[in-house]
Design a protein around this motif. Structure first.
Motif, PDB file in Angstrom:
ATOM      1  N   SER A   1      29.774  12.117  15.575  1.00  0.00           N
ATOM      2  CA  SER A   1      30.021  13.707  16.787  1.00  0.00           C
ATOM      3  C   SER A   1      29.589  12.963  18.980  1.00  0.00           C
ATOM      4  CB  SER A   1      29.233  14.806  16.973  1.00  0.00           C
ATOM      5  OG  SER A   1      28.452  14.943  16.728  1.00  0.00           O
ATOM      6  N   MET A   2      28.955  11.538  18.515  1.00  0.00           N
ATOM      7  CA  MET A   2      28.073  11.049  19.501  1.00  0.00           C
ATOM      8  C   MET A   2      29.428   9.948  19.996  1.00  0.00           C
ATOM      9  SD  MET A   2      24.776   9.261  18.384  1.00  0.00           S
ATOM     10  CE  MET A   2      25.985   7.806  17.545  1.00  0.00           C
TER      11      MET A   2
ATOM     12  N   VAL B   1      21.543  11.785  14.966  1.00  0.00           N
ATOM     13  CA  VAL B   1      21.281  11.325  16.072  1.00  0.00           C
ATOM     14  C   VAL B   1      19.733  10.458  15.981  1.00  0.00           C
ATOM     15  CG1 VAL B   1      21.621  11.473  18.466  1.00  0.00           C
ATOM     16  CG2 VAL B   1      23.927  12.381  16.759  1.00  0.00           C
TER      17      VAL B   1
ATOM     18  N   GLY C   1      28.492   4.983  21.463  1.00  0.00           N
ATOM     19  CA  GLY C   1      27.622   6.425  21.357  1.00  0.00           C
ATOM     20  C   GLY C   1      26.395   6.389  22.436  1.00  0.00           C
ATOM     21  N   ARG C   2      26.552   7.589  22.434  1.00  0.00           N
ATOM     22  CA  ARG C   2      25.104   6.675  23.949  1.00  0.00           C
ATOM     23  C   ARG C   2      24.085   8.153  22.948  1.00  0.00           C
ATOM     24  NH1 ARG C   2      27.011   4.720  27.299  1.00  0.00           N
ATOM     25  NH2 ARG C   2      29.203   4.626  27.686  1.00  0.00           N
ATOM     26  N   LEU C   3      22.859   7.852  23.394  1.00  0.00           N
ATOM     27  CA  LEU C   3      22.131   8.190  22.713  1.00  0.00           C
ATOM     28  C   LEU C   3      21.090   9.269  23.537  1.00  0.00           C
ATOM     29  CD1 LEU C   3      20.497   5.221  19.998  1.00  0.00           C
ATOM     30  CD2 LEU C   3      21.454   7.718  18.729  1.00  0.00           C
TER      31      LEU C   3
ATOM     32  N   ASP D   1      18.362   7.308  17.412  1.00  0.00           N
ATOM     33  CA  ASP D   1      17.488   7.417  18.570  1.00  0.00           C
ATOM     34  C   ASP D   1      16.352   6.585  18.340  1.00  0.00           C
ATOM     35  OD1 ASP D   1      17.559   7.589  21.380  1.00  0.00           O
ATOM     36  OD2 ASP D   1      16.620   9.924  20.951  1.00  0.00           O
TER      37      ASP D   1
ATOM     38  N   LEU E   1      27.447  12.058  12.827  1.00  0.00           N
ATOM     39  CA  LEU E   1      26.930  10.458  14.125  1.00  0.00           C
ATOM     40  C   LEU E   1      28.421  10.584  14.635  1.00  0.00           C
ATOM     41  CD1 LEU E   1      25.399   8.122  11.833  1.00  0.00           C
ATOM     42  CD2 LEU E   1      24.178   9.800  13.293  1.00  0.00           C
TER      43      LEU E   1
END
Length: 418
Positions: free
Chosen positions: A159-160, A135, A289-291, A139, A157
């Motif tokens: 899990s994002m 992750v 997916g959020r970083l 970013d 990944l």
């Protein structure tokens, strides 16, 4: 000024997307945790049988490199063991038929395909980065690319992407999966003149799928058990030795599907890496997916829609997702790939994926009476067998005759003139 896109994960969807974007003039970087050689000489990754629509997406991009070598699968057959007939004495078949596909299907071992596609991507000037992405890496990359696509369906990944509870009825795996790639499989005597995927249903126990494929050593067949957890087929957990895995596969075939065992008495593994076992819970996830830095990435194929392989849709869905996303990206022109666009790209894919998810989750349950009637009737009514077989290519058609007893009865009535 060409737009820069990062694709993380080199499976069916990631590579198809990367190669498709490449032909459209995008500057594409592909991240893979393994080299082409490592993939080719590694363990089998999946069972896969791609039906006409998914194969056509590959043809449209001129990526159908193995079409002339892979077996042409012209049918899809269903056998159902008579309930309780496997104890004691040999199992009998209550139902046995084969439907003909309108357009042929094919299976290419992903070791062959992904390695070949990856080399093609690099030869065509694509930037290939061999690195398992975390992750934190994404970013950093999200600031330097116009769009980041995550198509690595396993590992950190995923899990994002949050689980979509409304679309995910199961929290636990519904089948224990065990795969063996073999040479030396005989033909099914019911149709010696053409190849078919054979689906063998053993009520209350699980399913055996047999599918012709092309592997690193040529023509082969895949023996694929799906066992109800805790049942007699859920027996592969501690098995590490490939020959032990094959012996167990055959022992279970002899007991539960003797008609398939009869043509498997001379099989041997294609290679020492030709077996696979595992399980996962079917899950639909939120596509964005959020970083940690606040950036967003778009999930692809089984990152966002992971179905159990009982309906053979994984590689088909991956191809269809890649095609939908490619069209959405190209149509976007030079406008930003913002979160609203990401959601709309996913919604476009969900138009087809929702039918796959509904059908697959239905097939994981014990079939209701009207479905058993339909599958039984297909043994006498060839149009019903053919229509069921072609549903594997276009699962949206099941809405018309499969889920509701009234629609099933009306369809069967239309075939028998009642």
């Amino acid at each position: 000024m060409s737009r820069k896109i990062l694709v993380v994960g080199a499976g069916q969807s990631g590579l198809q997307l990367a190669l498709g974007l490449q032909t459209q003039g995008y500057e594409v970087t592909l991240m893979s945790n393994r080299t082409a050689d490592e993939i080719r000489s590694g363990r089998v990754m999946s069972t896969q049988c791609m039906f006409h629509t998914a194969l056509q997406h590959e043809r449209d991009l001129q990526l159908n490199f193995w079409e002339s070598q892979a077996p042409r699968i012209e049918g899809l057959g269903v056998s159902v063991a008579a309930p309780g007939s496997h104890a004691p004495g040999p199992t009998q078949r209550a139902i046995d038929w084969v439907g003909r596909l309108d357009g042929f299907a094919q299976s290419v071992d992903q070791r062959v395909k992904m390695a070949g596609w990856m080399e093609t991507f690099a030869q065509r000037g694509g930037q290939l980065v061999i690195h398992g992405a975390a992750v934190s890496d994404l970013d950093y990359f999200s600031r330097t690319y116009d769009l980041v696509l995550v198509s690595a369906g396993k590992g950190e990944l995923v899990s994002m992407f949050g689980r979509d509870a409304q679309r995910s009825p199961y929290t636990e795996p519904q089948r224990a999966l065990a795969v063996a790639y073999v040479h030396g499989m005989g033909v099914r005597p019911e149709h010696p003149d053409f190849d078919a995927v054979r689906c063998n249903l053993v009520p209350g126990v699980g399913e055996l799928f047999v599918m012709p494929t092309l592997t690193t050593s040529g023509r082969a067949d895949i023996l694929f058990w799906e066992g109800i957890p805790g049942g007699p087929l859920d027996a592969f957990k501690g098995v590490k030795d490939p020959s032990e895995h094959l012996a167990l596969t055959l022992e279970l075939m002899e007991k539960f599907t003797p008609w398939e065992y009869a043509r498997a008495t001379k099989v041997e593994l294609t290679d020492a890496n030709g077996t696979l076992a595992g399980r996962y819970a079917p899950t639909v996830r939120n596509p964005i997916g959020r970083l940690p830095s606040g950036g967003a990435v778009l999930g692809v194929a089984d990152v966002v829609v992971a179905n159990d392989p009982i309906t053979g849709q994984g590689s088909n869905s991956a191809s269809k997702c890649a095609a939908a996303y490619l069209a959405a990206i190209v149509e976007r022109g030079d406008k930003p790939f913002d979160e609203e666009w990401m959601q709309s790209a996913f919604d476009r894919y969900w138009d087809t994926a929702q039918h796959v998810t509904k059908w697959t989750n239905t097939m994981l349950q014990a079939p209701p009476e009207h479905v058993l009637n339909l599958i039984g009737a297909a043994g006498q009514l060839q149009p019903a067998a053919d229509r069921f077989a072609n549903g594997f290519n276009d699962p949206s058609d099941f809405e018309n005759f499969f889920y509701e007893p009234e629609k099933t009865a009306a369809y069967l009535g239309s075939l028998t003139g009642q």
